[in-house]
Design a protein around this motif. Sequence first.
Motif, PDB file in Angstrom:
ATOM      1  N   LEU A  57     -16.115  16.032  49.817  1.00 22.49           N
ATOM      2  CA  LEU A  57     -15.631  14.902  50.595  1.00 22.49           C
ATOM      3  C   LEU A  57     -16.773  13.924  50.820  1.00 22.49           C
ATOM      4  CD1 LEU A  57     -13.623  13.363  52.369  1.00 22.49           C
ATOM      5  CD2 LEU A  57     -14.233  14.897  54.258  1.00 22.49           C
ATOM      6  N   SER A  58     -16.631  12.727  50.242  1.00 20.43           N
ATOM      7  CA  SER A  58     -17.666  11.705  50.353  1.00 20.43           C
ATOM      8  C   SER A  58     -17.215  10.616  51.322  1.00 20.43           C
ATOM      9  CB  SER A  58     -17.961  11.090  48.976  1.00 20.43           C
ATOM     10  OG  SER A  58     -18.803   9.964  49.105  1.00 20.43           O
ATOM     11  N   ALA A  98     -25.630   6.073  41.923  1.00 17.20           N
ATOM     12  CA  ALA A  98     -25.126   7.396  42.295  1.00 17.20           C
ATOM     13  C   ALA A  98     -26.056   8.517  41.850  1.00 17.20           C
ATOM     14  CB  ALA A  98     -23.738   7.610  41.704  1.00 17.20           C
ATOM     15  N   LEU A  99     -26.894   8.265  40.856  1.00 15.83           N
ATOM     16  CA  LEU A  99     -27.767   9.334  40.352  1.00 15.83           C
ATOM     17  C   LEU A  99     -28.701   9.878  41.433  1.00 15.83           C
ATOM     18  CD1 LEU A  99     -28.694   8.313  36.695  1.00 15.83           C
ATOM     19  CD2 LEU A  99     -27.645  10.450  37.457  1.00 15.83           C
ATOM     20  N   PRO A 100     -29.534   9.052  42.065  1.00 13.37           N
ATOM     21  CA  PRO A 100     -30.416   9.628  43.105  1.00 13.37           C
ATOM     22  C   PRO A 100     -29.647  10.113  44.332  1.00 13.37           C
ATOM     23  CG  PRO A 100     -30.608   7.236  43.056  1.00 13.37           C
ATOM     24  CD  PRO A 100     -29.782   7.613  41.879  1.00 13.37           C
ATOM     25  N   ILE A 101     -28.580   9.382  44.713  1.00 10.69           N
ATOM     26  CA  ILE A 101     -27.810   9.818  45.879  1.00 10.69           C
ATOM     27  C   ILE A 101     -27.154  11.166  45.608  1.00 10.69           C
ATOM     28  CG2 ILE A 101     -25.843   9.262  47.362  1.00 10.69           C
ATOM     29  CD1 ILE A 101     -26.476   6.322  46.963  1.00 10.69           C
ATOM     30  N   GLY A 102     -26.554  11.300  44.437  1.00 12.87           N
ATOM     31  CA  GLY A 102     -25.915  12.561  44.096  1.00 12.87           C
ATOM     32  C   GLY A 102     -26.899  13.695  43.932  1.00 12.87           C
ATOM     33  N   TYR A 103     -28.056  13.392  43.349  1.00 12.36           N
ATOM     34  CA  TYR A 103     -29.060  14.442  43.137  1.00 12.36           C
ATOM     35  C   TYR A 103     -29.506  15.054  44.465  1.00 12.36           C
ATOM     36  CZ  TYR A 103     -33.347  16.720  41.583  1.00 12.36           C
ATOM     37  OH  TYR A 103     -34.336  17.641  41.331  1.00 12.36           O
ATOM     38  N   LEU A 104     -29.578  14.229  45.490  1.00 13.78           N
ATOM     39  CA  LEU A 104     -30.016  14.708  46.800  1.00 13.78           C
ATOM     40  C   LEU A 104     -28.863  15.240  47.648  1.00 13.78           C
ATOM     41  CD1 LEU A 104     -32.482  11.809  47.698  1.00 13.78           C
ATOM     42  CD2 LEU A 104     -33.071  14.102  46.881  1.00 13.78           C
ATOM     43  N   SER A 105     -27.619  15.048  47.188  1.00 10.11           N
ATOM     44  CA  SER A 105     -26.468  15.390  48.022  1.00 10.11           C
ATOM     45  C   SER A 105     -25.667  16.587  47.526  1.00 10.11           C
ATOM     46  CB  SER A 105     -25.524  14.184  48.142  1.00 10.11           C
ATOM     47  OG  SER A 105     -26.196  13.049  48.626  1.00 10.11           O
ATOM     48  N   ILE A 111     -19.135  19.257  55.622  1.00  9.42           N
ATOM     49  CA  ILE A 111     -19.483  18.143  56.488  1.00  9.42           C
ATOM     50  C   ILE A 111     -20.892  17.652  56.220  1.00  9.42           C
ATOM     51  CG2 ILE A 111     -20.318  19.631  58.334  1.00  9.42           C
ATOM     52  CD1 ILE A 111     -18.359  16.306  58.685  1.00  9.42           C
ATOM     53  N   TYR A 112     -21.781  18.525  55.736  1.00  9.69           N
ATOM     54  CA  TYR A 112     -23.156  18.114  55.453  1.00  9.69           C
ATOM     55  C   TYR A 112     -23.192  17.118  54.287  1.00  9.69           C
ATOM     56  CZ  TYR A 112     -23.917  22.256  58.291  1.00  9.69           C
ATOM     57  OH  TYR A 112     -23.884  23.179  59.296  1.00  9.69           O
ATOM     58  N   PHE A 113     -22.418  17.399  53.243  1.00 12.20           N
ATOM     59  CA  PHE A 113     -22.338  16.466  52.126  1.00 12.20           C
ATOM     60  C   PHE A 113     -21.754  15.136  52.582  1.00 12.20           C
ATOM     61  CE2 PHE A 113     -19.930  14.535  48.664  1.00 12.20           C
ATOM     62  CZ  PHE A 113     -20.873  14.476  47.654  1.00 12.20           C
ATOM     63  N   ALA A 114     -20.697  15.172  53.394  1.00  4.56           N
ATOM     64  CA  ALA A 114     -20.065  13.947  53.874  1.00  4.56           C
ATOM     65  C   ALA A 114     -21.040  13.103  54.692  1.00  4.56           C
ATOM     66  CB  ALA A 114     -18.825  14.289  54.704  1.00  4.56           C
ATOM     67  N   MET A 115     -21.815  13.738  55.551  1.00  8.80           N
ATOM     68  CA  MET A 115     -22.735  12.996  56.404  1.00  8.80           C
ATOM     69  C   MET A 115     -23.907  12.414  55.607  1.00  8.80           C
ATOM     70  SD  MET A 115     -21.526  12.877  59.447  1.00  8.80           S
ATOM     71  CE  MET A 115     -19.961  12.621  58.591  1.00  8.80           C
ATOM     72  N   VAL A 116     -24.388  13.153  54.624  1.00  7.52           N
ATOM     73  CA  VAL A 116     -25.502  12.638  53.820  1.00  7.52           C
ATOM     74  C   VAL A 116     -25.061  11.432  53.007  1.00  7.52           C
ATOM     75  CG1 VAL A 116     -27.015  13.169  51.875  1.00  7.52           C
ATOM     76  CG2 VAL A 116     -26.787  14.795  53.733  1.00  7.52           C
ATOM     77  N   THR A 117     -23.903  11.505  52.386  1.00  6.81           N
ATOM     78  CA  THR A 117     -23.409  10.347  51.627  1.00  6.81           C
ATOM     79  C   THR A 117     -23.138   9.161  52.552  1.00  6.81           C
ATOM     80  OG1 THR A 117     -21.162  11.276  51.784  1.00  6.81           O
ATOM     81  CG2 THR A 117     -22.427  11.743  49.778  1.00  6.81           C
TER      82      THR A 117
END
Length: 356
Positions: A57-58, A98-105, A111-117
Motif C-alpha cells: 500500500l503506497s 521511483a528507483l531510489p524511493i523503491g529501493y529504500l522502501s 504501514i511502514y511501507f505506506a508511511m515511508v512512501t
Amino acid sequence: MSRLARSGRGGIVLLVAGLVAALVLPWLIYPPVALDIVCWALFAAAVDLLLGFTGLLSFGHAAFWGGSAYATGLIVLHGGLPFPVAIIGGAVFAALLALPIGYLSVRLTGIYFAMVTLAFAQMLYFLANQWRGVTGGENGLQGIPRDLLGLDLNDPFYFYYAGLPFVLLGLAAAWRIVRSPFGRVLVSIRDNPSRARALGYPVERYRLLAFVLSAALAGVAGGVFAIGHGFASLDGLYWTTSGQVVMMVILGGIGTLWGGAIGAAIVVQLQDFLATAGFEGIGIVTGTIFIVIVLLFRRGIWGTVRHLIATRRTTPPLSSAADAGAAPAGSPEPAPAPASPRPAGGSPDAAAGERC
C-alpha cells in the motif's frame, strides 16, 4: 462449454465493452471530465498493480503522478517537443524517480511501507514548492500547449481522442503484466513472501520492479492529465492525491485491476456534480459514500460483482443437484440386493468366510 472458455469469452466481452465506453464517453459527458476519468482510471490501475497484486500500500504515488506532470510540462514548454514525446519523457522521469524511493522502501511492508512512501512524496511536494524558478511554486506551470505537428488540439473534445491511446496502452500494459509469469510471481509474493523466497525468488527485486512499473504507469496518467488541462500544480503532488486514488481502488475492488476505473468514474463524476452545484463539503460527501460502499461491498463494487458471477457459475442449481441423485421419471425402481444366505448351523465366522 468449459469454464476456461467461458472465462476467456467473458474477458473479451468486458474488454470490448470497456473500449466502447471509453470511445463514447466524451459524447455523453463534458469532455474534460471524461479525460479526468480515464486518467484517474489508469492511475488507479497503476496503484492496484502494487496494492492488489504485490500487497504494498503506497501513500506516495502522488510523487509520480505530479512529478510526471511537471516533467511533461517542462519538456513541452522549454524543449519545444510535441506532447506525445513529453508524456513518454514524464513516464521515464517517474520511473527513474521511483528507483531510489523503491529501493529504500520495498524492504518494508504494511504501514511502514505506506508511511515511508508518503514521506518521500511530501519531500518532493516541498521541493517543488520551494523551487519556484523551475516549477512556478504555488502558481505551478501554466499554459502548457497541446500542439501536435501543427494541429490545434485546444478543443477538449479532440484532445480526448489524442490522449486516449496513451491511457489505453497503459491499461493494456497493466493487464499484460498481471497475466504474465512475472505477475504470477508477484501474487505469490503477496500471499506468502517467505515461501516465495524459499523457492529462490528475489522478493525485494520483484517488489522494486513492480514499484517502478507502477510509477511509470502513474507517470503516463499524470502526463496526459497535465497536457489535457494545460497546467501542472502542487495539488498533484500533495498527499490527498495519493489518498484519493487509493479510495478509487478500494471502491472498485482491490486486485481486480478494472475496478479502479469504476471507482474513478464514481469519484470524478460526483466531485464534478457537487462542484457544479456549488457545494463546498465535497470531501464529506465522498467520504460518506466511501464508507457506505465499503460496508455494503466488502470486495468493492466490481470485486463483489465478479465474486457473485463466479459463485453462480460454480454452484449448480438446487433442482439439478436433487435430480442428479434421483432416478429418471418412469424408470423402474431398482430391486433390493439379495441378502447373503447364512449356512444353517454355521457360526458367524463361517458365514463371513463364505462371503469372502
